[in-house]
Write an enzyme that holds these catalytic residues in place. Structure first.
Site, PDB file in Angstrom:
ATOM      1  CG  ASP A  46      -3.802  -4.365 -13.398  1.00  0.00           C
ATOM      2  OD1 ASP A  46      -3.965  -5.325 -14.169  1.00  0.00           O
ATOM      3  OD2 ASP A  46      -4.462  -4.204 -12.353  1.00  0.00           O
ATOM      4  N   GLY A  47       0.019  -2.206 -14.961  1.00  0.00           N
ATOM      5  CA  GLY A  47       0.750  -1.076 -15.528  1.00  0.00           C
ATOM      6  C   GLY A  47       1.178  -1.342 -16.960  1.00  0.00           C
ATOM      7  CG  ASP A 150      -4.136  18.111  -0.639  1.00  0.00           C
ATOM      8  OD1 ASP A 150      -4.079  19.302  -0.284  1.00  0.00           O
ATOM      9  OD2 ASP A 150      -3.590  17.189  -0.003  1.00  0.00           O
ATOM     10  N   GLY A 162      -8.757   1.592  -8.079  1.00  0.00           N
ATOM     11  CA  GLY A 162      -7.410   2.129  -7.961  1.00  0.00           C
ATOM     12  C   GLY A 162      -7.325   3.317  -7.012  1.00  0.00           C
ATOM     13  CE  LYS A 165     -10.946  -1.230  -1.960  1.00  0.00           C
ATOM     14  NZ  LYS A 165     -10.108  -0.926  -0.778  1.00  0.00           N
ATOM     15  CB  SER A 166      -6.362   4.966  -2.217  1.00  0.00           C
ATOM     16  OG  SER A 166      -6.209   6.067  -3.095  1.00  0.00           O
ATOM     17  CB  ALA A 185      -6.719  16.316   1.370  1.00  0.00           C
TER      18      ALA A 185
END
Length: 268
Positions: A46-47, A150, A162, A165-166, A185
């Site tokens: 994907d990159g 943050d 990507g 989702k995290s 955060a």
């Protein structure tokens, strides 16, 4: 048909590229054109495809992408390296038909009134590295919240699998022209309060971030931009789309299942 091939330099990738070029060279109507292609074939992950997208983003309206993966299955690289022959045959056996996915338009306005525009395939994030980011968040020019934390991540539907989702964001089908904003955060206590939940906005709406710091970092698909003296950043769905050849293009939820869940028989 004018074709460009973009690839990484892994050993397996280079072998696939050699095979791909050999197959395409047998087609009389193929011209290798890295400058003004009709079709961009990426070999890698994907990159590699994201890099190719940014290389050709000024021509995005006239290009179709095809992804061949030489590692684990990606979200943009549907074809396996062992299926190169099938991919080339399919490319010339039918009329082109494209799957279209929305892109993110980013408009950075400086205190001096200068404007810079960017396109993102996956997401754009705003962060401070060693300090808390404070910013006012507007939806359709209406103040929504004052953010402290943050940073913030604004993603496209395809980018929802990507970084978004995290951060606990939802996975959104790419046929939905929607933007998603996820907090990184955030600080939530008796004094500072945000929604503390990802939000998804409609296609005609936009998000504006007004930072209260004179220096922060903005990323576009992972590429870092150091920003100073920004007045605001506007995010909206772009009028432009990225097009993938539909033949062989894997069903979206199959890609999600393969990437995050795996074979359902693995547990038995």
């Amino acid at each position: 048909m004018r074709i460009a091939i973009a690839h990484n330099n892994n050993d397996e990738t280079l072998q696939v590229v050699a095979r791909l070029k050999s197959l395409l060279a047998t087609k009389s109507d193929v011209v290798f054109d890295a400058k003004y292609p009709d079709v961009v074939i990426t070999v890698g992950g994907d990159g590699t495809l994201i890099n190719a997208f940014h290389r050709y983003e000024s021509q995005i309206s006239s290009i179709r992408f095809i992804g061949i993966h030489t590692g684990h299955l990606g979200f943009y690289t549907d074809w396996r390296s062992v299926d190169v022959d099938k991919m080339v045959d399919a490319l010339f056996l039918r009329e082109p038909e494209s799957a279209k996915y929305p892109l993110l338009e980013v408009e950075l306005v400086t205190e001096a009134g200068d404007t810079k525009h960017y396109l993102a395939l996956n997401e754009s994030a705003v962060k401070r590295i060693s300090h808390t980011l404070e910013a006012n968040i507007y939806i359709d020019d209406q103040l929504f919240e004052n953010f402290r934390g943050d940073g913030l991540c604004i993603s496209t539907p395809t980018g929802s699998t990507g970084y978004n989702k995290s951060l606990g964001g939802a996975v959104i089908h790419p046929q939905l022209k929607a933007l998603q904003m996820a907090e990184i955060a955030s600080i939530n206590n008796r004094v500072f309060r945000t929604l503390s939940s990802p939000i998804v906005i409609a296609p005609e709406q936009w998000i504006t971030i007004v930072p209260k710091a004179d220096h922060f970092v903005m990323t576009i698909d992972g590429s870092q931009i150091n920003v100073r003296n920004a007045k605001k950043i506007n995010y909206r769905i772009s009028n432009k789309v990225i097009r993938f050849d539909r033949f062989g293009h894997t069903y979206f939820w199959t890609r999600v299942q393969n990437a995050f869940i795996g074979d359902k028989d693995d547990d038995f």
